[in-house]
Design an enzyme around this catalytic site. Structure first.
Site, PDB file in Angstrom:
ATOM      1  N   TYR A  82      -9.761  -2.472   7.610  1.00 45.27           N
ATOM      2  CA  TYR A  82     -10.038  -3.352   6.838  1.00 45.27           C
ATOM      3  C   TYR A  82     -10.563  -4.993   6.936  1.00 45.27           C
ATOM      4  O   TYR A  82     -10.965  -6.361   6.694  1.00 45.27           O
ATOM      5  CB  TYR A  82      -8.669  -3.808   6.295  1.00 45.27           C
ATOM      6  CG  TYR A  82      -8.351  -4.484   4.781  1.00 45.27           C
ATOM      7  CD1 TYR A  82      -9.098  -4.257   3.696  1.00 45.27           C
ATOM      8  CD2 TYR A  82      -7.536  -6.126   4.988  1.00 45.27           C
ATOM      9  CE1 TYR A  82      -9.184  -4.979   2.870  1.00 45.27           C
ATOM     10  CE2 TYR A  82      -8.060  -6.494   3.888  1.00 45.27           C
ATOM     11  CZ  TYR A  82      -8.303  -5.816   2.203  1.00 45.27           C
ATOM     12  OH  TYR A  82      -8.175  -6.855   1.255  1.00 45.27           O
ATOM     13  N   ASP A  83      -9.591  -5.679   8.421  1.00 42.44           N
ATOM     14  CA  ASP A  83      -9.454  -7.128   8.882  1.00 42.44           C
ATOM     15  C   ASP A  83     -11.058  -7.661   8.792  1.00 42.44           C
ATOM     16  O   ASP A  83     -11.307  -8.558   8.636  1.00 42.44           O
ATOM     17  CB  ASP A  83      -8.704  -7.389   9.762  1.00 42.44           C
ATOM     18  CG  ASP A  83      -6.992  -7.240   9.025  1.00 42.44           C
ATOM     19  OD1 ASP A  83      -7.101  -6.641   8.389  1.00 42.44           O
ATOM     20  OD2 ASP A  83      -6.288  -7.773  10.349  1.00 42.44           O
ATOM     21  N   GLY A 117     -13.472  -5.561   8.566  1.00 38.69           N
ATOM     22  CA  GLY A 117     -14.876  -5.163   7.379  1.00 38.69           C
ATOM     23  C   GLY A 117     -14.517  -6.745   6.359  1.00 38.69           C
ATOM     24  O   GLY A 117     -16.082  -7.243   6.276  1.00 38.69           O
ATOM     25  N   VAL A 167       4.319  -3.868  -0.766  1.00 37.44           N
ATOM     26  CA  VAL A 167       5.538  -4.221  -0.453  1.00 37.44           C
ATOM     27  C   VAL A 167       6.664  -3.833  -2.515  1.00 37.44           C
ATOM     28  O   VAL A 167       7.053  -3.769  -3.085  1.00 37.44           O
ATOM     29  CB  VAL A 167       5.740  -5.065   0.048  1.00 37.44           C
ATOM     30  CG1 VAL A 167       5.106  -6.456  -0.196  1.00 37.44           C
ATOM     31  CG2 VAL A 167       7.395  -5.224   0.399  1.00 37.44           C
ATOM     32  N   PHE A 206       8.888  -1.784  -3.974  1.00 32.71           N
ATOM     33  CA  PHE A 206      10.935  -1.698  -3.883  1.00 32.71           C
ATOM     34  C   PHE A 206      10.827  -1.308  -4.952  1.00 32.71           C
ATOM     35  O   PHE A 206      11.785  -1.326  -5.762  1.00 32.71           O
ATOM     36  CB  PHE A 206      10.491  -3.339  -3.137  1.00 32.71           C
ATOM     37  CG  PHE A 206      11.010  -4.194  -1.881  1.00 32.71           C
ATOM     38  CD1 PHE A 206      10.505  -2.516  -0.953  1.00 32.71           C
ATOM     39  CD2 PHE A 206      10.982  -5.009  -1.587  1.00 32.71           C
ATOM     40  CE1 PHE A 206      10.524  -2.925   0.116  1.00 32.71           C
ATOM     41  CE2 PHE A 206      10.548  -5.214  -0.550  1.00 32.71           C
ATOM     42  CZ  PHE A 206      10.261  -4.368   1.233  1.00 32.71           C
TER      43      PHE A 206
END
Ligand code: NAD
Ligand code: UDP
Length: 313
Positions: A148-149, A151, A190, A194
């Site tokens: 991802y990074d 990419g 997140v 949560f």
């Protein structure tokens, strides 16, 4: 016959950010083609526009070329949650590279302006804090987040080379953690994790000790920012995010207090390469776009909680 109405292509338009962007464009009277392969997007996010004369829906994968007559390309197609982008990391890298390559080829051919949805992940696990656009990042090339990074980093590079070589009119936005209605309940990010855990009365999963930080931007603020970038003159990269930083434990406490103060936290291992801290410098967005976030975390969370209350079982 050519129309005077702006024709927009939104790749990844059935996803979280794309569907909110489409709502704004449609409400502004523009034409929208939503293109998506439904990997993480859902028709329900855009179903209220199906049948509208200014709206079209195309099932297509951006790793394959496509020819369409459009004025603006909002190139968002790419899974954004670590759970989803790590599901098939080779496909994620292909989506970032080939998808951006195909969309830039289209932009060049039809003379469209292209906005790339890049990410704060280009800064990796940052050693400079907070992160200005001039920071070049600290990214692992061989880890589980690299698809991802890296990419997104090559996607930014491709955009700039198409601008230099072929004068394609590009915009690059580096999006920081964004949340709001229409995130998938099993998205793995997140805020949705949560909220969904708390609504279901489950333990709240803190990865690591919960001291790592993030800065959370509400979806409406993000969409306003990327529209200003597309409309303006600055090519970017420009950070769009909320500079108010929270520890993940603090976020868990806020959500627990809002939904069910009795719930327990459970610690789970911190995933590899999970950035320890993240917070945007947004001076460039303030100066060039006149943009800054308006929605407080408490208010954005209330909207998001009320969405999940209605949609999860
Ligand atoms: P999302 O997963 O909800 O949406 C992504 C959309 O792209 C989905 O509809 C998915 O089906 C589609 N898609 C994925 N691969 C595709 C392919 N090969 N061909 C066609 N469509 C494809 O994620 P999101 O949060 O809406 O993110 C949208 C964009 O914003 C992504 O490019 C992401 O990297 C970027 N971004 C988001 C955040 C955030 O916090 N939401 C942060 C940084 C960057
Ligand atoms: N996180 C967590 N519990 C969860 C999901 C995420 O503690 O159930 C942590 C995660 O380890 C990271 C932060 O929350 O430190 C943000 O994770 P997310 O996947 O939302 O975004 P990203 O890591 O890509 O910024």
């Amino acid at each position: 016959m050519p129309s005077s109405i702006t024709r927009n292509l939104v790749t990844g338009g059935a996803g979280f950010v794309g569907s909110h962007l489409i709502d704004k464009l449609m409400k502004s009277g523009e034409e929208v083609i939503c293109l998506d392969n439904y990997f993480t997007g859902r028709k329900i996010n855009i179903e209220h526009w199906i049948g509208h004369p200014r709206f079209e829906l195309i099932r297509h994968d951006v790793t394959e070329p496509i020819l369409l007559e459009v004025d603006r390309i909002w190139h968002l197609a790419c899974p954004a949650s670590p759970v989803h982008y790590q599901y098939n990391p080779i496909k994620t890298a292909k989506t970032s590279f080939l998808g951006t390559y195909n969309m830039l080829g289209l932009a060049r051919r039809v003379g469209a302006r292209l906005l790339l949805a890049s990410t704060s992940e280009v800064y990796g696990d940052p050693e400079v804090h907070p992160q200005p656009e001039s920071y070049r990042g600290y990214v692992n090339t061989i880890g589980i987040r690299s698809c991802y990074d890296e990419g997104k980093r090559i996607a930014e590079t491709l955009c700039c080379d198409y601008q230099r070589m072929h004068q394609v009119d590009i915009r690059i936005v580096r999006i920081f953690n964004t949340y709001g209605p229409r995130m998938l309940p099993d998205d793995g990010r997140v805020v949705s994790n949560f909220i969904v855990q708390a609504l279901r009365g489950e333990e709240i999963t803190l990865y690591g000790n919960g001291d790592q930080t993030r800065s959370f931007c509400y979806i409406e603020d993000l969409v306003n920012g990327i529209r200003l970038l597309m409309d303006g003159k600055h090519s970017g990269p420009i950070n769009i995010g909320n500079p108010v930083e929270f520890k993940i434990r603090e976020l868990a406490e806020i959500i627990r207090t809002k939904i069910n103060p009795q719930l327990k936290f459970v610690n789970k291992p911190l995933p590899d390469d999970d950035p320890l801290q993240r917070k945007p410098v947004i001076e460039l967005a303030r100066k060039e776009l006149g943009w800054q976030p308006k929605v407080e975390l408490e208010d954005g969370l209330d909207e998001t909680i009320s969405y999940f209350r209605k949609t999860i079982s």
